[in-house]
Write an enzyme that holds these catalytic residues in place. Structure first.
Site, mmCIF file in Angstrom:
data_model
loop_
_atom_site.group_PDB
_atom_site.id
_atom_site.type_symbol
_atom_site.label_atom_id
_atom_site.label_comp_id
_atom_site.label_asym_id
_atom_site.label_seq_id
_atom_site.Cartn_x
_atom_site.Cartn_y
_atom_site.Cartn_z
ATOM 1 N N ARG A 36 0.740 -1.246 0.075
ATOM 2 C CA ARG A 36 0.029 0.084 0.251
ATOM 3 C C ARG A 36 0.853 1.345 0.036
ATOM 4 O O ARG A 36 0.576 2.380 -0.376
ATOM 5 C CB ARG A 36 -0.914 0.056 1.167
ATOM 6 C CG ARG A 36 -2.013 -0.859 0.928
ATOM 7 C CD ARG A 36 -3.077 -1.132 2.061
ATOM 8 N NE ARG A 36 -4.376 -1.595 1.795
ATOM 9 C CZ ARG A 36 -5.188 -1.865 2.393
ATOM 10 N NH1 ARG A 36 -4.787 -2.049 3.840
ATOM 11 N NH2 ARG A 36 -6.298 -2.771 1.852
ATOM 12 N N LYS A 198 -18.899 -16.120 2.193
ATOM 13 C CA LYS A 198 -20.440 -15.970 2.331
ATOM 14 C C LYS A 198 -21.018 -15.408 1.113
ATOM 15 O O LYS A 198 -20.715 -14.539 0.313
ATOM 16 C CB LYS A 198 -20.836 -15.052 3.568
ATOM 17 C CG LYS A 198 -20.133 -15.761 4.734
ATOM 18 C CD LYS A 198 -20.896 -14.604 5.852
ATOM 19 C CE LYS A 198 -20.260 -14.755 7.130
ATOM 20 N NZ LYS A 198 -20.378 -13.675 7.747
ATOM 21 N N GLY A 351 -8.522 -7.836 -1.151
ATOM 22 C CA GLY A 351 -8.426 -8.644 -0.471
ATOM 23 C C GLY A 351 -8.036 -9.923 -0.619
ATOM 24 O O GLY A 351 -6.779 -10.192 -1.057
ATOM 25 N N GLY A 374 -13.150 -3.722 0.433
ATOM 26 C CA GLY A 374 -14.648 -3.206 0.681
ATOM 27 C C GLY A 374 -14.951 -2.408 -0.425
ATOM 28 O O GLY A 374 -15.906 -2.580 -1.205
HETATM 29 P P1 AMP Z 1 -14.389 -13.702 1.644
HETATM 30 O O1 AMP Z 1 -13.702 -12.558 2.530
HETATM 31 O O2 AMP Z 1 -15.781 -13.656 1.663
HETATM 32 O O3 AMP Z 1 -13.762 -13.346 0.048
HETATM 33 O O4 AMP Z 1 -13.843 -14.823 2.031
HETATM 34 C C1 AMP Z 1 -12.689 -15.444 2.050
HETATM 35 C C2 AMP Z 1 -12.396 -16.330 2.963
HETATM 36 O O5 AMP Z 1 -13.248 -17.612 2.152
HETATM 37 C C3 AMP Z 1 -11.133 -17.259 2.815
HETATM 38 O O6 AMP Z 1 -10.460 -16.927 4.010
HETATM 39 C C4 AMP Z 1 -11.272 -18.709 2.586
HETATM 40 O O7 AMP Z 1 -10.541 -19.344 3.355
HETATM 41 C C5 AMP Z 1 -13.028 -18.978 2.539
HETATM 42 N N1 AMP Z 1 -13.349 -19.960 2.272
HETATM 43 C C6 AMP Z 1 -13.279 -20.201 0.772
HETATM 44 N N2 AMP Z 1 -14.083 -21.216 0.374
HETATM 45 C C7 AMP Z 1 -14.374 -21.754 1.506
HETATM 46 C C8 AMP Z 1 -15.023 -22.983 1.958
HETATM 47 N N3 AMP Z 1 -15.265 -24.024 1.115
HETATM 48 N N4 AMP Z 1 -15.434 -23.428 3.088
HETATM 49 C C9 AMP Z 1 -15.016 -22.468 4.250
HETATM 50 N N5 AMP Z 1 -14.448 -21.309 4.004
HETATM 51 C C10 AMP Z 1 -14.043 -20.961 2.666
#
Ligand code: AMP
Length: 394
Positions: A36, A198, A351, A374
């Protein structure tokens, strides 16, 4: 079109710049990743070359509106000196702005001035008027070069911009140009790849991309809510039960809009949420009740790779699996490779996807890696980002 730093006369001016120096620190307080900071250098160098004085401000971490010495910007000042080879005066005042800092801003034009963490003051996040006016006393012009906080209306971006002639810096200009360009006028076919934990975090992105993309590939933990929506078992996989109906709705909307919503064909499943857990590959209809999906399987990698190769533009946000575990990083790594090895406009949301690209050493092969997590998500949702919206038009 927003005014940029090129549209402003910065010669002999005090140029107040909102940077994003929200860098990761280890327990000793050392910076563990200076990306950054290096990303902010083009704007800082430009100001100095043109004979202006850069006055830099940023937040770091979450000090909750009061001074927290663990979150001082002092290490950032040192790193800037190292990278730029010039003196950086660090205004080490817990109240961030006072008469002495204003005096410092008027002295020594060949030196950079760096303020203390703006979030040491609660007025920062409140976008409080007086604090914004006080900060504005430090500059003759204001530049927003912090894309990562542009989705927030705070004193150091929106508040200050109201009080000074303003523009965006090179970093924010590139983000608007690359992400905004693809959202407005993409080279088609456009394929969006969405992953991560999620669905609830990505609903608005999916909704917006349904109007723009030709295909939307869904991977990562969020895929299991769609598997459940199709009526299959997901075992111990991460699942948002309250979003199953929404997943059904999104699938229906995609059909109406003739956008292919593509889900994984198979998954690497394990008994435990651990890198060392035994794993096997199963098809999406056969996830055993005592297993959880931690990555996409080989057939999915093959299918997703084929679809990516057919695309002219790809937007990617979110890993395909738990890429932090080496045994479940393959899906995410393969996406990185296919994007890097083919002639595709690749826009990587911030991210985790950015971290995965860096881990694979493939940053230079991507068209654009966003500096904002974000902020890039909200941009892709089609939302107005207040920190950019407030900047004057050309
Ligand atoms: P996000 O911040 O929503 O982009 O999510 C990223 C996180 O999702 C990472 O830390 C991954 O480890 C997690 N992730 C990805 N696939 C899975 C999965 N199949 N089960 C649980 N966590 C997951």
């Amino acid at each position: 079109m927003k005014k940029t730093i090129r549209d402003l006369d910065v010669k002999n001016k005090r140029v107040l710049v909102r940077c994003d120096f929200n860098v990761p620190l280890n327990e000793k307080g050392d910076i563990t990743d200076d990306n950054r900071i290096t990303a902010a250098l083009p704007t800082i160098k430009y100001i100095m070359e043109k004979g202006g004085k850069p006055i830099l401000m940023s937040h770091l971490g979450r000090p909750k509106g009061k001074a927290d010495k663990k979150l001082t910007l002092a290490p950032v000042g040192k790193k800037l000196e190292e990278l730029l080879g010039c003196e950086v005066v660090f205004a080490d005042y817990d109240d961030v702005i006072n008469e002495e800092v204003v005096e410092l801003s008027k002295k020594d034009f060949e030196k950079i001035l760096l303020l203390q963490n703006t979030r040491f003051r609660k007025e920062e996040k409140e976008n409080e008027e007086n604090f914004s006016k006080e900060l504005a006393k430090l500059g003759d012009v204001f530049i927003n070069d912090a894309f990562g906080t542009s989705h927030r209306a705070h004193a150091s971006n929106v508040g200050v911009a109201k009080n000074l002639p303003n523009g965006v810096g090179f970093l924010v200009e590139k983000e608007i140009d690359k992400i905004g360009g693809v959202l407005k006028n993409p080279e088609k076919p456009l394929v969006a790849i969405l992953g991560g934990a999620k669905v609830s975090d990505k609903i608005n992105v999916i909704e917006n991309l349904l109007n723009i993309a030709d295909k939307i590939i869904i991977g990562g933990g969020m895929a299991f809510t769609f598997v459940a929506a199709q009526g299959y078992e997901v075992g111990k996989s991460i699942l948002e039960e309250d979003k199953i109906d929404l997943a059904k709705e999104l699938m229906k909307k995609a059909e109406e809009k003739r956008v292919d919503l593509v889900l994984p064909l198979d998954y690497k499943v394990a008994e435990e949420f651990s890198n060392d857990s035994e794993w096997k590959t199963v098809s999406y209809e056969n996830i055993p009740s005592d297993y959880m999906g931690l990555d996409i399987g080989e057939k999915s990698i093959e299918l997703f790779s084929k679809l990516i190769k057919e695309a002219k533009t790809v937007i990617w946000n979110g890993p395909m699996g738990v890429f932090e575990f080496d045994n479940f990083a393959e899906g995410t790594e393969e996406i990185c490779k296919v994007l890097a090895e083919n002639d595709i406009i690749s826009i990587i949301g911030g991210g985790d996807s950015a971290a995965a690209v860096k881990k694979a050493g493939l940053e230079d092969s991507m068209t654009h890696i966003s500096t904002g997590g974000g902020a890039s998500l909200e941009f892709m949702e089609g939302k107005v980002l207040p920190g950019i919206d407030i900047i004057s038009d050309k």
